[in-house]
Motif scaffolding. Structure first.
Motif, PDB file in Angstrom:
ATOM      1  N   PRO A  36       8.744   4.586   3.094  1.00 37.13           N
ATOM      2  CA  PRO A  36       7.743   5.277   2.270  1.00 37.13           C
ATOM      3  C   PRO A  36       7.808   4.895   0.793  1.00 37.13           C
ATOM      4  CG  PRO A  36       9.604   6.722   2.671  1.00 37.13           C
ATOM      5  CD  PRO A  36       9.846   5.480   3.489  1.00 37.13           C
ATOM      6  N   THR A  37       6.635   4.925   0.154  1.00 35.02           N
ATOM      7  CA  THR A  37       6.581   4.787  -1.302  1.00 35.02           C
ATOM      8  C   THR A  37       6.673   6.160  -1.974  1.00 35.02           C
ATOM      9  OG1 THR A  37       4.155   4.901  -1.288  1.00 35.02           O
ATOM     10  CG2 THR A  37       5.160   2.711  -1.162  1.00 35.02           C
ATOM     11  N   HIS A  38       6.329   7.212  -1.222  1.00 33.96           N
ATOM     12  CA  HIS A  38       6.380   8.586  -1.704  1.00 33.96           C
ATOM     13  C   HIS A  38       6.857   9.479  -0.563  1.00 33.96           C
ATOM     14  CE1 HIS A  38       3.384   6.562  -4.222  1.00 33.96           C
ATOM     15  NE2 HIS A  38       3.574   7.482  -5.159  1.00 33.96           N
ATOM     16  N   VAL A  39       7.437  10.625  -0.922  1.00 39.46           N
ATOM     17  CA  VAL A  39       7.947  11.558   0.087  1.00 39.46           C
ATOM     18  C   VAL A  39       7.582  12.979  -0.317  1.00 39.46           C
ATOM     19  CG1 VAL A  39      10.002  12.451   1.280  1.00 39.46           C
ATOM     20  CG2 VAL A  39       9.897  10.025   0.595  1.00 39.46           C
TER      21      VAL A  39
ATOM     22  N   ALA B 233       0.841  -1.190   0.000  1.00 38.27           N
ATOM     23  CA  ALA B 233       0.000   0.000   0.000  1.00 38.27           C
ATOM     24  C   ALA B 233       0.881   1.247   0.000  1.00 38.27           C
ATOM     25  CB  ALA B 233      -0.906  -0.009   1.220  1.00 38.27           C
ATOM     26  N   PRO B 234       0.452   2.296  -0.691  1.00 37.56           N
ATOM     27  CA  PRO B 234       1.257   3.510  -0.743  1.00 37.56           C
ATOM     28  C   PRO B 234       1.320   4.222   0.605  1.00 37.56           C
ATOM     29  CG  PRO B 234      -0.874   3.873  -1.796  1.00 37.56           C
ATOM     30  CD  PRO B 234      -0.781   2.406  -1.497  1.00 37.56           C
ATOM     31  N   VAL B 235       2.531   4.619   0.960  1.00 32.91           N
ATOM     32  CA  VAL B 235       2.769   5.349   2.212  1.00 32.91           C
ATOM     33  C   VAL B 235       3.554   6.607   1.885  1.00 32.91           C
ATOM     34  CG1 VAL B 235       3.897   5.329   4.469  1.00 32.91           C
ATOM     35  CG2 VAL B 235       2.767   3.258   3.628  1.00 32.91           C
TER      36      VAL B 235
ATOM     37  N   VAL C 129      -1.807  16.759   4.344  1.00 38.81           N
ATOM     38  CA  VAL C 129      -1.999  15.442   4.953  1.00 38.81           C
ATOM     39  C   VAL C 129      -3.442  14.946   4.799  1.00 38.81           C
ATOM     40  CG1 VAL C 129      -2.015  14.165   7.137  1.00 38.81           C
ATOM     41  CG2 VAL C 129      -0.041  15.587   6.532  1.00 38.81           C
ATOM     42  N   PRO C 130      -4.461  15.748   5.115  1.00 34.59           N
ATOM     43  CA  PRO C 130      -5.834  15.265   4.893  1.00 34.59           C
ATOM     44  C   PRO C 130      -6.138  14.979   3.422  1.00 34.59           C
ATOM     45  CG  PRO C 130      -5.833  17.157   6.373  1.00 34.59           C
ATOM     46  CD  PRO C 130      -4.447  17.046   5.817  1.00 34.59           C
ATOM     47  N   ALA C 131      -5.546  15.785   2.521  1.00 32.14           N
ATOM     48  CA  ALA C 131      -5.757  15.541   1.084  1.00 32.14           C
ATOM     49  C   ALA C 131      -5.180  14.190   0.683  1.00 32.14           C
ATOM     50  CB  ALA C 131      -5.116  16.657   0.274  1.00 32.14           C
ATOM     51  N   LEU C 132      -4.020  13.860   1.203  1.00 35.25           N
ATOM     52  CA  LEU C 132      -3.403  12.567   0.917  1.00 35.25           C
ATOM     53  C   LEU C 132      -4.235  11.419   1.477  1.00 35.25           C
ATOM     54  CD1 LEU C 132       0.295  13.528   1.714  1.00 35.25           C
ATOM     55  CD2 LEU C 132      -0.525  12.753  -0.517  1.00 35.25           C
ATOM     56  N   ARG C 133      -4.685  11.578   2.707  1.00 36.65           N
ATOM     57  CA  ARG C 133      -5.462  10.512   3.349  1.00 36.65           C
ATOM     58  C   ARG C 133      -6.787  10.292   2.623  1.00 36.65           C
ATOM     59  NH1 ARG C 133      -5.729  11.003   9.696  1.00 36.65           N
ATOM     60  NH2 ARG C 133      -6.402   8.845   9.409  1.00 36.65           N
ATOM     61  N   SER C 134      -7.384  11.372   2.104  1.00 32.08           N
ATOM     62  CA  SER C 134      -8.648  11.236   1.378  1.00 32.08           C
ATOM     63  C   SER C 134      -8.482  10.475   0.074  1.00 32.08           C
ATOM     64  CB  SER C 134      -9.249  12.625   1.097  1.00 32.08           C
ATOM     65  OG  SER C 134      -8.505  13.304   0.098  1.00 32.08           O
ATOM     66  N   LYS C 135      -7.233  10.439  -0.435  1.00 29.72           N
ATOM     67  CA  LYS C 135      -6.937   9.702  -1.667  1.00 29.72           C
ATOM     68  C   LYS C 135      -6.504   8.261  -1.387  1.00 29.72           C
ATOM     69  CE  LYS C 135      -7.162  12.426  -5.425  1.00 29.72           C
ATOM     70  NZ  LYS C 135      -5.936  12.569  -6.222  1.00 29.72           N
ATOM     71  N   GLY C 136      -6.507   7.874  -0.112  1.00 28.63           N
ATOM     72  CA  GLY C 136      -6.184   6.498   0.233  1.00 28.63           C
ATOM     73  C   GLY C 136      -4.739   6.244   0.598  1.00 28.63           C
TER      74      GLY C 136
END
Length: 303
Positions: A63-66, A3-5, A20-27
């Motif tokens: 992480p998969t993304h930073v 899963a992407p982190v 952070v909320p924008a990222l979490r809303s995208k899964g």
């Protein structure tokens, strides 16, 4: 496929509270890295200037993304060494830790600053303008950019140069929140610096959207302006606030707030960003000011 982190440095800061909320809303799972708490799924306490601690935290996050937001950003800060320790060497510590991972991240987004352009003497600033920084903050960011470029062949990096941006939750030591706060409490007067400067002001929500787009786009080894494309004079900001509130406030120019080498006009071009991800600013400055007047700084919500 795991899963992407997304590892977000400075997740508890002004920009992070929107990204952070924008990222979490995208899964995305989100791990905050820094010295404060955030709305990430988990936070890892870490000082970026401590290379050993950074490496341990990055290895723990995998992480998969930073997104690297952390940095010393208050231009008027008097501690010159801190700018370079955090903005340059803190970033180097992060890149070295990422490169040591058994599986490299898919994308590393690093926030620089449009302050690196200095006073180029042209009407619209795009990414081809030669940087000419005029303060230690900007110099540290440009030094960081040069250092980061040496990593382009080792990590999938994209850099951003955000112009001024604001919104609910920004510290009142910054210009727009200071002005909004004075109007909110209907202060009799306000002390400011040079009233004739013009700045390209974006809404923090637009900046977060741009970062999301770049994180997911197939771009690397590039640098992008993040801006509104419009320059607004400080006097105009005061006029907007006066009209919005019906409150007239005395304005005093405090010589202590007038910076040496003040940049008179900063206006950016977001053409390259628009071409890459279809970016278009959604919030005009007047709308952002109205949002800040009505909003709750504790929650970011509109009252």
């Amino acid at each position: 496929m795991r899963a992407p982190v997304v590892l977000v440095t400075g997740a508890g800061g002004f920009t992070g509270r929107y990204l952070v909320p924008a990222l979490r809303s995208k899964g995305y799972g989100v791990v905050g890295l820094g010295e404060g708490v955030s709305s990430a799924d988990r936070d890892l306490a870490c000082n970026l200037t401590d290379a050993t601690a950074v490496r341990a935290a990055v290895q723990g996050a995998r992480p998969t993304h930073v997104v690297h937001l952390a940095g010393l950003s208050f231009v008027a800060s008097g501690d010159a060494c801190a700018f370079y320790d955090v903005n340059l060497f803190g970033t180097l510590n992060l890149l070295e830790a990422l490169a040591a991972l058994p599986e490299l991240p898919c994308k590393v987004l690093i926030a620089s600053s449009a302050n690196i352009y200095g006073t180029p003497g042209i009407e619209v600033i795009d990414e081809s303008v030669c940087p000419a920084p005029v303060n230690h903050y900007a110099c540290s960011k440009l030094a960081m950019e040069h250092m980061v470029r040496t990593w382009f062949d080792r990590l999938p990096i994209v850099m951003t140069r955000p112009f001024n941006y604001t919104g609910i939750g920004q510290d009142e030591k910054f210009l727009i929140p200071k002005i909004v706060s004075h109007f909110k409490r209907r202060a009799a007067k306000i002390e400011l610096g040079n009233l004739d400067v013009s700045r390209d002001f974006s809404d923090v929500r637009d900046v977060a959207a741009a970062y999301m787009g770049l994180l997911e786009a197939d771009v690397r080894s590039e640098v992008f302006n993040v801006c509104s494309g419009k320059a607004v004079a400080l006097r105009e900001v005061l006029d907007i606030m006066t009209r919005r509130t019906g409150h007239a406030m005395a304005v005093q120019v405090n010589p202590a707030f007038v910076r040496p080498n003040e940049i008179p006009v900063l206006r950016g071009s977001h053409h390259k960003l628009t071409e890459a991800i279809g970016f278009a600013p959604r919030h005009a400055l007047e709308d952002t000011l109205a949002w800040m007047l009505q909003g709750d700084a504790a929650t970011g919500a509109v009252a």
